[in-house]
Design a protein around this motif. Structure first.
Motif, mmCIF file in Angstrom:
data_model
loop_
_atom_site.group_PDB
_atom_site.id
_atom_site.type_symbol
_atom_site.label_atom_id
_atom_site.label_comp_id
_atom_site.label_asym_id
_atom_site.label_seq_id
_atom_site.Cartn_x
_atom_site.Cartn_y
_atom_site.Cartn_z
ATOM 1 N N GLY A 123 7.137 -51.197 -39.101
ATOM 2 C CA GLY A 123 6.368 -51.796 -38.012
ATOM 3 C C GLY A 123 6.027 -50.799 -36.917
ATOM 4 O O GLY A 123 4.916 -50.804 -36.379
ATOM 5 N N MET A 124 6.972 -49.933 -36.601
ATOM 6 C CA MET A 124 6.708 -48.930 -35.564
ATOM 7 C C MET A 124 5.721 -47.872 -36.061
ATOM 8 O O MET A 124 4.869 -47.409 -35.291
ATOM 9 C CB MET A 124 8.017 -48.272 -35.109
ATOM 10 N N VAL A 125 5.796 -47.509 -37.331
ATOM 11 C CA VAL A 125 4.810 -46.569 -37.887
ATOM 12 C C VAL A 125 3.421 -47.190 -37.815
ATOM 13 O O VAL A 125 2.440 -46.521 -37.456
ATOM 14 C CB VAL A 125 5.185 -46.175 -39.338
ATOM 15 N N LYS A 126 3.339 -48.479 -38.118
ATOM 16 C CA LYS A 126 2.055 -49.178 -38.027
ATOM 17 C C LYS A 126 1.555 -49.169 -36.578
ATOM 18 O O LYS A 126 0.360 -48.954 -36.324
ATOM 19 C CB LYS A 126 2.220 -50.616 -38.527
ATOM 20 N N THR A 127 2.471 -49.384 -35.646
ATOM 21 C CA THR A 127 2.091 -49.378 -34.230
ATOM 22 C C THR A 127 1.577 -48.004 -33.812
ATOM 23 O O THR A 127 0.530 -47.896 -33.150
ATOM 24 C CB THR A 127 3.297 -49.780 -33.356
ATOM 25 N N PHE A 128 2.258 -46.951 -34.205
ATOM 26 C CA PHE A 128 1.814 -45.604 -33.838
ATOM 27 C C PHE A 128 0.495 -45.236 -34.517
ATOM 28 O O PHE A 128 -0.334 -44.530 -33.931
ATOM 29 C CB PHE A 128 2.894 -44.569 -34.155
ATOM 30 N N THR A 129 0.300 -45.737 -35.723
ATOM 31 C CA THR A 129 -0.978 -45.502 -36.396
ATOM 32 C C THR A 129 -2.106 -46.184 -35.632
ATOM 33 O O THR A 129 -3.192 -45.608 -35.448
ATOM 34 C CB THR A 129 -0.925 -46.028 -37.845
ATOM 35 N N LEU A 130 -1.859 -47.401 -35.160
ATOM 36 C CA LEU A 130 -2.873 -48.118 -34.376
ATOM 37 C C LEU A 130 -3.122 -47.429 -33.035
ATOM 38 O O LEU A 130 -4.246 -47.439 -32.526
ATOM 39 C CB LEU A 130 -2.447 -49.571 -34.165
ATOM 40 N N ILE A 131 -2.080 -46.829 -32.455
ATOM 41 C CA ILE A 131 -2.260 -46.099 -31.195
ATOM 42 C C ILE A 131 -3.189 -44.905 -31.409
ATOM 43 O O ILE A 131 -4.063 -44.628 -30.586
ATOM 44 C CB ILE A 131 -0.901 -45.650 -30.616
#
Length: 188
Positions: free
Chosen positions: A109-117
């Motif tokens: 989930g955090m990797v997905k968040t950083f990718t979206l950032i």
């Protein structure tokens, strides 16, 4: 689901491992020390299933040497231990692995968040919240499986060990009672 199913099976198994309290077996042990195997059916009748099976095994070999009785009682206890301790390690593994799976979901989930950032920047809170939400949900699910599984494993392990220890105690007391009976008969 597997932890719940395993717990239900082990709770049913625990009910089958029906062992009497020490005071309930006292009459049988005194009877064996005084009279041996004569008329033991009446004394065995009120006992729980597993206790009764242990003493029946001992009574079957009552006229054998002490070592033979001990070996048969030990074999009975080992069969019970093997049957009643199965699947308990699996429940412990589930309790230990669930938080790790939740952590894995958190990382995803955090990797997905950083990718979206990197794609949208920090200005779009709606896009960022989906990754953070995924991270928190997986952590919550991992802990909601691990905590009950750990508690059930502890309870089931304790009760199983307690009952098996009582069986071991009864086996030793039974052998002692048979030896007392043999000494009394040799003196008479």
């Amino acid at each position: 689901a597997f932890a719940l199913l395993t717990s239900i099976i082990k709770l049913i198994d625990l009910r089958k491992l029906s062992v009497d309290a020490p005071l309930a077996t006292l009459a049988l042990l005194e009877h064996v020390a005084e009279k041996g195997a004569t008329a033991t059916e009446a004394v065995l009748a009120p006992l729980q299933e597993t206790s009764c099976a242990l003493f029946t095994t001992g009574l079957r070999y009552l006229n054998k040497p002490k070592e033979v009785i001990e070996e048969h009682l030990h074999a009975f206890i080992l069969r019970e231990r093997l049957h009643h301790e199965r699947w308990l390690p699996m429940l412990a593994v589930i309790a230990a692995a669930s938080p790790l799976l939740g952590l894995l979901g958190t990382v995803v989930g955090m990797v997905k968040t950083f990718t979206l950032i990197t794609v949208f920047g920090t200005g779009n809170a709606g896009k960022l919240s989906s990754g953070i939400s995924e991270a928190l949900i997986t952590t919550e699910l991992g802990l909601s499986v691990a905590i009950p599984a750990l508690v059930l494993h502890g309870f089931l392990s304790y009760r199983t060990q307690k009952n098996l220890s009582l069986l071991e105690r009864y086996a030793v007391e039974f052998v002692t009672a048979t030896e007392d009976h043999k000494v009394r008969n040799s003196e008479a």
